[in-house]
Design a protein around this motif. Structure first.
Motif, mmCIF file in Angstrom:
data_model
loop_
_atom_site.group_PDB
_atom_site.id
_atom_site.type_symbol
_atom_site.label_atom_id
_atom_site.label_comp_id
_atom_site.label_asym_id
_atom_site.label_seq_id
_atom_site.Cartn_x
_atom_site.Cartn_y
_atom_site.Cartn_z
ATOM 1 N N GLY A 114 0.797 -1.219 0.000
ATOM 2 C CA GLY A 114 0.000 0.000 0.000
ATOM 3 C C GLY A 114 0.824 1.262 0.000
ATOM 4 N N ILE A 115 2.126 1.117 -0.098
ATOM 5 C CA ILE A 115 3.042 2.240 -0.118
ATOM 6 C C ILE A 115 4.260 1.832 -0.930
ATOM 7 N N ILE A 116 4.841 2.755 -1.659
ATOM 8 C CA ILE A 116 6.051 2.479 -2.427
ATOM 9 C C ILE A 116 7.233 3.008 -1.632
ATOM 10 N N VAL A 117 8.067 2.104 -1.149
ATOM 11 C CA VAL A 117 9.129 2.509 -0.214
ATOM 12 C C VAL A 117 10.127 3.469 -0.863
ATOM 13 N N SER A 118 10.323 3.336 -2.177
ATOM 14 C CA SER A 118 11.299 4.197 -2.839
ATOM 15 C C SER A 118 10.837 5.649 -2.910
ATOM 16 N N ARG A 119 9.570 5.879 -2.685
ATOM 17 C CA ARG A 119 9.015 7.235 -2.767
ATOM 18 C C ARG A 119 8.754 7.837 -1.393
ATOM 19 N N ASN A 120 9.137 7.121 -0.365
ATOM 20 C CA ASN A 120 8.867 7.573 0.987
ATOM 21 C C ASN A 120 10.098 7.422 1.884
ATOM 22 N N THR A 121 10.169 8.256 2.885
ATOM 23 C CA THR A 121 11.143 8.041 3.944
ATOM 24 C C THR A 121 10.726 6.814 4.749
ATOM 25 N N MET A 122 11.685 5.962 5.060
ATOM 26 C CA MET A 122 11.417 4.772 5.848
ATOM 27 C C MET A 122 12.417 4.717 6.992
ATOM 28 N N ASP A 123 11.922 4.428 8.172
ATOM 29 C CA ASP A 123 12.746 4.425 9.381
ATOM 30 C C ASP A 123 12.725 3.064 10.063
ATOM 31 N N TRP A 124 13.780 2.802 10.798
ATOM 32 C CA TRP A 124 13.806 1.707 11.769
ATOM 33 C C TRP A 124 13.973 2.320 13.160
ATOM 34 N N TYR A 125 13.100 1.893 14.060
ATOM 35 C CA TYR A 125 13.160 2.306 15.457
ATOM 36 C C TYR A 125 13.454 1.086 16.322
ATOM 37 N N ARG A 126 13.973 1.352 17.502
ATOM 38 C CA ARG A 126 14.214 0.303 18.494
ATOM 39 C C ARG A 126 13.630 0.756 19.830
ATOM 40 N N GLN A 127 12.973 -0.193 20.493
ATOM 41 C CA GLN A 127 12.488 0.064 21.849
ATOM 42 C C GLN A 127 13.090 -0.972 22.782
ATOM 43 N N ALA A 128 14.031 -0.534 23.593
ATOM 44 C CA ALA A 128 14.658 -1.412 24.569
ATOM 45 C C ALA A 128 13.737 -1.558 25.767
ATOM 46 N N PRO A 129 13.889 -2.637 26.525
ATOM 47 C CA PRO A 129 13.031 -2.856 27.699
ATOM 48 C C PRO A 129 13.076 -1.669 28.658
ATOM 49 N N GLY A 130 11.910 -1.141 28.979
ATOM 50 C CA GLY A 130 11.816 -0.043 29.922
ATOM 51 C C GLY A 130 12.220 1.308 29.388
ATOM 52 N N LYS A 131 12.458 1.410 28.082
ATOM 53 C CA LYS A 131 12.910 2.672 27.498
ATOM 54 C C LYS A 131 11.965 3.123 26.385
ATOM 55 N N GLN A 132 12.135 4.395 26.023
ATOM 56 C CA GLN A 132 11.318 4.930 24.935
ATOM 57 C C GLN A 132 11.840 4.430 23.597
ATOM 58 N N ARG A 133 10.954 4.429 22.627
ATOM 59 C CA ARG A 133 11.320 4.053 21.274
ATOM 60 C C ARG A 133 12.286 5.110 20.725
ATOM 61 N N GLU A 134 13.350 4.628 20.068
ATOM 62 C CA GLU A 134 14.337 5.562 19.532
ATOM 63 C C GLU A 134 14.613 5.255 18.062
ATOM 64 N N LEU A 135 14.893 6.319 17.310
ATOM 65 C CA LEU A 135 15.208 6.175 15.896
ATOM 66 C C LEU A 135 16.621 5.606 15.744
ATOM 67 N N VAL A 136 16.714 4.539 14.954
ATOM 68 C CA VAL A 136 17.998 3.869 14.751
ATOM 69 C C VAL A 136 18.587 4.220 13.388
ATOM 70 N N ALA A 137 17.730 4.188 12.349
ATOM 71 C CA ALA A 137 18.219 4.437 11.001
ATOM 72 C C ALA A 137 17.080 4.922 10.128
ATOM 73 N N SER A 138 17.450 5.678 9.095
ATOM 74 C CA SER A 138 16.445 6.237 8.200
ATOM 75 C C SER A 138 17.002 6.256 6.790
ATOM 76 N N ILE A 139 16.097 6.063 5.814
ATOM 77 C CA ILE A 139 16.488 6.155 4.420
ATOM 78 C C ILE A 139 15.454 7.000 3.691
ATOM 79 N N SER A 140 15.960 7.961 2.907
ATOM 80 C CA SER A 140 15.070 8.864 2.194
ATOM 81 C C SER A 140 15.757 9.326 0.928
ATOM 82 N N SER A 141 15.086 9.128 -0.202
ATOM 83 C CA SER A 141 15.655 9.526 -1.489
ATOM 84 C C SER A 141 17.076 9.021 -1.659
#
Length: 112
Positions: free
Chosen positions: A26-53
């Motif tokens: 339902g989305i074309i990844v090559s036309r959108n920014t895509m991120d990976w986040y990580r949520q460690a136990p007991g911690k907030q979700r954090e941005l790990v990596a991003s790809i855009s254009s």
């Protein structure tokens, strides 16, 4: 309907590697920014990596060890994780910030 489905998590030893996949529909990844986040136990979700254009960016804690990439033909985003450390343990989520959609997450456990 937009859907992001992660896979590839698991149990890995310190110093090991894993490759996570995020298959998009339902989305074309090559036309959108895509991120990976990580949520460690007991911690907030954090941005790990991003790809855009074609440009990539990384959190300082993973730079040089993690690589984000995409396969346009498969409409899939990957996160190659090398030299994993115990602090790499957590649930990893794929996220499309342009469309505000999260995947369900995949668990990564780094253990000695």
């Amino acid at each position: 309907q937009v859907q992001l489905v992660e896979s590839g998590g698991g149990l890995v030893q310190i110093g090991g590697s894993l490759r996570l996949s995020c298959v998009a529909s339902g989305i074309i990844v090559s036309r959108n920014t895509m991120d990976w986040y990580r949520q460690a136990p007991g911690k907030q979700r954090e941005l790990v990596a991003s790809i855009s254009s074609g440009r990539t960016s990384y959190a300082g804690s993973v730079k040089g060890r993690f690589t984000i990439s995409r396969d346009n033909a498969k409409n899939t985003v990957y996160l190659q994780m090398n030299s994993l450390k115990p602090e790499g343990t957590g649930v990893y989520y794929c996220y499309g910030p342009d469309i505000f959609v999260w995947g369900q997450g995949t668990q990564v456990t780094v253990s000695s």
